[in-house]
Design an enzyme around this catalytic site. Structure first.
Site, PDB file in Angstrom:
ATOM      1  N   HIS A  33      79.672 -60.705 -20.229  1.00 33.25           N
ATOM      2  CA  HIS A  33      80.896 -60.887 -19.510  1.00 33.25           C
ATOM      3  C   HIS A  33      80.275 -61.464 -18.052  1.00 33.25           C
ATOM      4  O   HIS A  33      81.263 -62.098 -17.155  1.00 33.25           O
ATOM      5  CB  HIS A  33      81.694 -59.752 -19.136  1.00 33.25           C
ATOM      6  CG  HIS A  33      82.752 -59.408 -20.312  1.00 33.25           C
ATOM      7  ND1 HIS A  33      82.468 -58.558 -21.129  1.00 33.25           N
ATOM      8  CD2 HIS A  33      83.650 -60.061 -20.663  1.00 33.25           C
ATOM      9  CE1 HIS A  33      83.452 -58.506 -21.977  1.00 33.25           C
ATOM     10  NE2 HIS A  33      84.423 -59.318 -21.894  1.00 33.25           N
ATOM     11  N   HIS A 329      83.279 -56.747 -33.668  1.00 31.63           N
ATOM     12  CA  HIS A 329      83.280 -57.530 -32.357  1.00 31.63           C
ATOM     13  C   HIS A 329      82.138 -58.072 -32.322  1.00 31.63           C
ATOM     14  O   HIS A 329      80.844 -57.642 -32.244  1.00 31.63           O
ATOM     15  CB  HIS A 329      83.595 -56.620 -31.189  1.00 31.63           C
ATOM     16  CG  HIS A 329      83.551 -57.356 -29.777  1.00 31.63           C
ATOM     17  ND1 HIS A 329      82.906 -56.919 -28.847  1.00 31.63           N
ATOM     18  CD2 HIS A 329      84.533 -58.231 -29.532  1.00 31.63           C
ATOM     19  CE1 HIS A 329      83.008 -57.667 -27.764  1.00 31.63           C
ATOM     20  NE2 HIS A 329      83.840 -58.450 -28.065  1.00 31.63           N
TER      21      HIS A 329
END
Length: 405
Positions: A33, A329
């Site tokens: 991120h 994920h």
């Protein structure tokens, strides 16, 4: 009598971090991120913080990138090393060097389950239901699997029993499913941009985004929505039905992790044929068992956050026993070596980390060297045929070791 290979013991465990709150924005690595300006992953994506206008535009504004990358390296007595990366930063370094080291050093390189169980039980009083501590344990576990594979000269997927298919096919997560289709992916998963605080107008805007991509991608290309814990049951139900005319394949992680009854209700409410998925932010085996009982269609653990590969294998077994899929994920090589051995993982996720989703970039760039990316939406098992996880640590990434023992 045949000779049995003598395995070395673990001499030392070390922990570094890079990026995080004290670093310049855009370090990437295990904390994917942490990207620079004008990146799709930080552009008005709906989150639980979106109801506060000060934190609506950017996930980095509320600190999604403050932890940084944790790197754990384990060294055997013979000098061989294994390593892994996750998201835990400097705090993860402290946990490894000051607490978990006692369960690792002196053990045989094959004692992975023993070390795993001891780490889990020794941290129960401060680990809660996951989060930072479980990220750290996951990173250690992955490093141990990497070391074991390198010592015996086998890829991790062969340590797990071998591949059940010749290749892994991927869908792409990012803002541009139309570009993902051109690259050969089987589907595209988009983030939602609006939530309950936006009312019906938010539903109309996200449904219009799906409609636009359906027109661009054609009827057969999968389209999915990632809601990142930002909704409630009523809003998610309305959004699912608003997107049903555009053949949305699934709606993902609409609710916070512990709202199990909400997931049960959402699965009941969802349009026929549309799947409900979740699991990215669940951090214990027990939470996945409870999540499985809600009847959702796909469980989506992150191998770097759920307890590592050792726990991921157990989660896959829970899902299989209920006829559910487990599609981790996106976590690059750490997922690849697992899912190619799972019969209930017919496809996997690839997270697009290029700013505009127009090029293929390794997920954990720049921290991993030789990290594979899909070619025409696929990775063949032969690409994984290297000892351990088959990647190397980029030591030019400004790694810091703040603690030692």
């Amino acid at each position: 009598m045949e000779n049995i290979m003598t395995l070395p013991k673990i001499k030392q465990v070390r922990a570094w971090f890079t990026g995080g709150a004290i670093a310049e924005k855009g370090a990437g690595g295990g904390d994917y991120h942490d990207q620079g300006a004008n990146h799709w992953i930080d552009d008005h994506i709906a989150t639980p913080m979106s109801k506060y206008r000060d934190y609506e535009q950017s996930r980095q504004s509320f600190g999604i990138n403050v932890l940084g990358t944790l790197v754990v390296e384990v060294e055997a007595e013979n000098g061989q090393t294994g390593f892994a990366v996750s998201t835990a930063g400097e705090m993860g370094c402290f946990i490894v060097e000051k607490h978990l080291n006692r369960f690792i050093e002196g053990k045989c390189v094959s004692d992975i389950k023993l070390i795993h169980d001891q780490m889990l039980n020794a941290t129960l009083y401060y680990s809660g239901s996951g989060g930072l501590v479980m990220n750290t344990i996951s990173c250690v576990d992955l490093a141990l699997w990497d070391l074991f594979g390198k010592v015996v000269g086998l890829p991790v997927y062969k340590l797990l029993g071998g591949a059940v298919r010749d290749e892994i096919q991927f869908y792409a997560t990012g803002a541009r499913p139309d570009l993902a289709k051109e690259m050969g992916f089987i589907g595209g998963k988009m983030p939602t941009h609006w939530g309950p605080h936006d009312g019906d107008a938010g539903i109309r805007k996200d449904a219009a985004m799906v409609a636009d991509m359906r027109e661009k991608c054609g009827e057969d290309f999968w389209l999915m929505l990632d809601c990142w814990m930002s909704q409630d049951v009523n809003y998610a139900t309305k959004l699912a039905h608003a997107c049903a005319p555009y053949n949305l394949k699934w709606i993902e992680e609409c609710l916070p992790p512990q709202q199990y009854e909400g997931y049960r209700e959402l699965k009941h409410n969802a349009p026929a044929g549309m799947m409900v998925t979740s699991g990215e932010h669940h951090g214990t085996l027990q939470s996945f068992r409870t999540l499985s009982e809600t009847g959702i269609d796909i469980m989506q653990p992150d191998v770097g956050w759920c307890g590592g590969l050792t726990t991921l294998v157990e989660i896959a077994a829970i899902a299989k026993s209920r006829g559910q899929l487990v599609v981790p994920h996106g976590s690059s090589v750490y997922s690849h070596h697992a899912v190619i051995t799972f019969t209930n993982t017919p496809f996997s996720e690839f997270l697009m980390t290029s700013p505009d989703c127009s090029t293929m970039r390794p997920q954990f760039d720049p921290i991993l060297l030789n990290e594979p990316v899909p070619v025409n939406g696929r990775i063949h098992k032969s690409v994984l045929d290297k000892p351990g996880f088959g990647v190397e640590l980029n030591r030019d990434c400004n790694l810091k070791r703040p603690y030692s023992h």
